[in-house]
Design a protein around this motif. Structure first.
Motif, PDB file in Angstrom:
ATOM      1  N   LEU A  64       0.816  -0.911  -0.032  1.00 49.61           N
ATOM      2  CA  LEU A  64       0.037  -0.032  -0.166  1.00 49.61           C
ATOM      3  C   LEU A  64       0.835   1.219  -0.057  1.00 49.61           C
ATOM      4  CD1 LEU A  64       0.144   1.125   3.269  1.00 49.61           C
ATOM      5  CD2 LEU A  64      -1.507  -0.808   3.600  1.00 49.61           C
ATOM      6  N   MET A  65       2.260   1.254  -0.043  1.00 54.86           N
ATOM      7  CA  MET A  65       3.097   2.237   0.025  1.00 54.86           C
ATOM      8  C   MET A  65       3.181   2.755  -1.298  1.00 54.86           C
ATOM      9  SD  MET A  65       3.404   3.023   3.225  1.00 54.86           S
ATOM     10  CE  MET A  65       3.406   2.290   4.680  1.00 54.86           C
ATOM     11  N   PHE A  66       2.429   2.623  -2.302  1.00 51.74           N
ATOM     12  CA  PHE A  66       2.666   3.114  -3.771  1.00 51.74           C
ATOM     13  C   PHE A  66       2.370   4.406  -3.807  1.00 51.74           C
ATOM     14  CE2 PHE A  66       1.888  -1.377  -4.916  1.00 51.74           C
ATOM     15  CZ  PHE A  66       3.072  -1.744  -5.308  1.00 51.74           C
ATOM     16  N   THR A  67       3.100   5.376  -4.632  1.00 49.50           N
ATOM     17  CA  THR A  67       2.793   6.503  -4.860  1.00 49.50           C
ATOM     18  C   THR A  67       1.656   6.627  -6.270  1.00 49.50           C
ATOM     19  OG1 THR A  67       4.545   6.876  -6.633  1.00 49.50           O
ATOM     20  CG2 THR A  67       5.099   7.106  -4.419  1.00 49.50           C
ATOM     21  N   LEU A  68       1.164   7.544  -6.437  1.00 52.42           N
ATOM     22  CA  LEU A  68       0.238   7.654  -7.549  1.00 52.42           C
ATOM     23  C   LEU A  68       0.750   7.367  -8.860  1.00 52.42           C
ATOM     24  CD1 LEU A  68      -2.143  10.665  -6.582  1.00 52.42           C
ATOM     25  CD2 LEU A  68      -2.509   8.164  -6.576  1.00 52.42           C
ATOM     26  N   GLU A  69       1.884   7.850  -9.091  1.00 52.70           N
ATOM     27  CA  GLU A  69       2.524   7.649 -10.282  1.00 52.70           C
ATOM     28  C   GLU A  69       3.291   5.999 -10.260  1.00 52.70           C
ATOM     29  OE1 GLU A  69       5.871  10.467 -10.855  1.00 52.70           O
ATOM     30  OE2 GLU A  69       4.445  11.824 -11.822  1.00 52.70           O
ATOM     31  N   GLU A  70       3.295   5.614  -9.274  1.00 54.41           N
ATOM     32  CA  GLU A  70       3.882   4.028  -9.485  1.00 54.41           C
ATOM     33  C   GLU A  70       2.380   3.079  -9.773  1.00 54.41           C
ATOM     34  OE1 GLU A  70       7.432   4.320  -5.979  1.00 54.41           O
ATOM     35  OE2 GLU A  70       5.492   3.851  -5.463  1.00 54.41           O
ATOM     36  N   ILE A  71       1.280   3.525  -9.197  1.00 54.77           N
ATOM     37  CA  ILE A  71       0.192   2.791  -9.619  1.00 54.77           C
ATOM     38  C   ILE A  71      -0.101   3.252 -10.872  1.00 54.77           C
ATOM     39  CG2 ILE A  71      -2.328   3.067  -9.302  1.00 54.77           C
ATOM     40  CD1 ILE A  71      -1.868   3.491  -6.213  1.00 54.77           C
ATOM     41  N   GLU A  72       0.172   4.215 -11.635  1.00 59.20           N
ATOM     42  CA  GLU A  72      -0.173   4.526 -13.069  1.00 59.20           C
ATOM     43  C   GLU A  72       0.754   3.751 -14.008  1.00 59.20           C
ATOM     44  OE1 GLU A  72      -1.887   9.021 -13.508  1.00 59.20           O
ATOM     45  OE2 GLU A  72       0.287   8.682 -13.641  1.00 59.20           O
ATOM     46  N   PRO A 106      -8.764   2.183   0.206  1.00 58.74           N
ATOM     47  CA  PRO A 106      -9.639   2.725  -0.538  1.00 58.74           C
ATOM     48  C   PRO A 106      -9.329   3.657  -1.831  1.00 58.74           C
ATOM     49  CG  PRO A 106     -10.579   2.334   1.416  1.00 58.74           C
ATOM     50  CD  PRO A 106      -9.161   2.139   1.381  1.00 58.74           C
ATOM     51  N   HIS A 107      -8.666   4.845  -1.462  1.00 67.11           N
ATOM     52  CA  HIS A 107      -8.350   5.980  -2.248  1.00 67.11           C
ATOM     53  C   HIS A 107      -7.461   5.687  -3.183  1.00 67.11           C
ATOM     54  CE1 HIS A 107      -4.894   6.341   0.684  1.00 67.11           C
ATOM     55  NE2 HIS A 107      -4.179   7.360  -0.382  1.00 67.11           N
ATOM     56  N   LEU A 108      -6.388   4.534  -2.831  1.00 66.93           N
ATOM     57  CA  LEU A 108      -5.333   4.364  -3.965  1.00 66.93           C
ATOM     58  C   LEU A 108      -6.286   3.274  -4.841  1.00 66.93           C
ATOM     59  CD1 LEU A 108      -2.063   3.995  -2.097  1.00 66.93           C
ATOM     60  CD2 LEU A 108      -2.898   5.941  -3.554  1.00 66.93           C
ATOM     61  N   ARG A 109      -7.038   2.678  -4.080  1.00 66.54           N
ATOM     62  CA  ARG A 109      -7.560   1.683  -5.090  1.00 66.54           C
ATOM     63  C   ARG A 109      -8.394   2.186  -6.144  1.00 66.54           C
ATOM     64  NH1 ARG A 109      -9.104  -1.521  -1.435  1.00 66.54           N
ATOM     65  NH2 ARG A 109     -11.438  -0.819  -0.910  1.00 66.54           N
ATOM     66  N   HIS A 110      -9.209   3.315  -5.781  1.00 70.89           N
ATOM     67  CA  HIS A 110     -10.025   3.978  -6.743  1.00 70.89           C
ATOM     68  C   HIS A 110      -9.010   4.648  -7.868  1.00 70.89           C
ATOM     69  CE1 HIS A 110     -13.085   6.861  -8.357  1.00 70.89           C
ATOM     70  NE2 HIS A 110     -11.824   7.920  -8.118  1.00 70.89           N
ATOM     71  N   LEU A 112      -6.418   3.123  -8.953  1.00 70.27           N
ATOM     72  CA  LEU A 112      -6.010   2.014  -9.647  1.00 70.27           C
ATOM     73  C   LEU A 112      -7.126   1.722 -10.527  1.00 70.27           C
ATOM     74  CD1 LEU A 112      -3.661  -0.338  -9.863  1.00 70.27           C
ATOM     75  CD2 LEU A 112      -5.464  -1.714  -8.399  1.00 70.27           C
ATOM     76  N   ASP A 113      -8.300   1.919 -10.363  1.00 72.13           N
ATOM     77  CA  ASP A 113      -9.550   1.537 -11.142  1.00 72.13           C
ATOM     78  C   ASP A 113      -9.822   2.437 -12.143  1.00 72.13           C
ATOM     79  OD1 ASP A 113      -9.759  -0.936  -9.629  1.00 72.13           O
ATOM     80  OD2 ASP A 113     -11.310  -0.104  -8.147  1.00 72.13           O
ATOM     81  N   THR A 114      -9.392   3.620 -11.740  1.00 73.52           N
ATOM     82  CA  THR A 114     -10.218   4.729 -12.726  1.00 73.52           C
ATOM     83  C   THR A 114      -8.887   5.486 -13.471  1.00 73.52           C
ATOM     84  OG1 THR A 114      -9.839   6.447 -10.837  1.00 73.52           O
ATOM     85  CG2 THR A 114     -11.976   5.188 -11.225  1.00 73.52           C
ATOM     86  N   THR A 115      -7.776   4.937 -13.473  1.00 76.76           N
ATOM     87  CA  THR A 115      -6.459   5.629 -14.179  1.00 76.76           C
ATOM     88  C   THR A 115      -7.101   5.555 -15.786  1.00 76.76           C
ATOM     89  OG1 THR A 115      -4.199   5.702 -14.841  1.00 76.76           O
ATOM     90  CG2 THR A 115      -5.331   3.631 -14.340  1.00 76.76           C
ATOM     91  N   THR A 116      -6.646   6.911 -16.281  1.00 79.14           N
ATOM     92  CA  THR A 116      -7.079   6.977 -17.748  1.00 79.14           C
ATOM     93  C   THR A 116      -5.847   6.721 -18.677  1.00 79.14           C
ATOM     94  OG1 THR A 116      -6.513   9.310 -17.568  1.00 79.14           O
ATOM     95  CG2 THR A 116      -8.669   8.583 -17.123  1.00 79.14           C
TER      96      THR A 116
END
Length: 226
Positions: A64-72, A106-110, A112-116
């Motif tokens: 869960l220590m991923f940043t937003l850019e890592e998730i993208e 939850p906020h990071l899973r969102h 993950l699910d909604t990246t464009t």
């Protein structure tokens, strides 16, 4: 300290304190303090001032220590793999992303699910799925492979190769191997491999050695990690 752990993870050889501190934008004093703190929390960091530091395998940070850019980056990579003509890898990419999503807050899973970030479909030549799976298995097990290969002049030759890498490009996939027929490294387009059979005999040289020598032959820099 999380950034420090990630930096150490990227290196397979000791990294000097000066290099670590410079890369993280901190002082040596802060670096030594953070390393001592991590060691007290169970991180097996070998080394000492003046010798360099290296993180032993086995220390795990929660995903869960991923940043937003890592998730993208993870989503984009997964979608790229999913767009290739290799169902087993595509399925593995989807499963890996699902496992990551299951442990994210939850906020990071969102995110993950909604990246464009999107990936277009590949128009590469069709590949034999069984051959691709066989080649990956042979690379992992470091076994020789006998192939029938059709070259650009439509001549078919039998080769015994020591496979050690697969290159994935937008238009083609390429097997990198030591070819016994030519006595050197060769690149084989995967869509031109008509038949392949894994042999019982193992490659005389380890995969890491073959990759290192191939990089030197190609004039590529040696890599440390990814």
């Amino acid at each position: 300290m999380l950034a420090l752990i990630q930096t150490l993870r990227r290196h397979r050889h000791p990294v000097t304190g000066d290099a670590l501190a410079s890369g993280l934008g901190i002082s040596l004093r802060t670096l030594y303090r953070d390393i001592a703190t991590l060691q007290s929390q169970g991180a097996q960091i070998d080394g000492a001032p003046g010798q360099g530091y290296m993180l032993r395998e086995g220390f795990v940070l929660p995903p869960l220590m991923f940043t937003l850019e890592e998730i993208e980056a993870l989503v984009l990579g997964s979608r790229w793999v999913n767009s290739r003509e290799d169902p087993s890898l595509a399925s593995a990419a989807r499963d890996a992303l699902a496992k990551i999503g299951a442990v994210l807050p939850p906020h990071l899973r969102h995110e993950l699910d909604t990246t464009t970030l999107m990936v277009g479909r590949s128009d590469a030549p069709g590949l034999d799925r069984d051959v691709m799976a066989l080649l990956r298995k042979a690379i992992r097990s470091e076994h020789k492979v006998q192939i029938q290969y059709r070259d650009l002049q439509d001549s078919v030759t039998d080769r015994i190769v020591w496979p050690f890498a697969l290159g994935f490009f937008d238009q083609v996939q390429v097997l990198v191997a030591w070819c016994e027929l030519r006595g050197t490294h060769r690149h084989f387009r995967a869509d031109r491999i008509e038949q392949a059979q894994v042999l019982e005999e193992r490659s005389p040289r380890r995969r890491t050695v073959l990759i290192r020598d191939w990089r030197q032959q190609q004039g590529l820099p040696a890599t440390d990690g990814i």
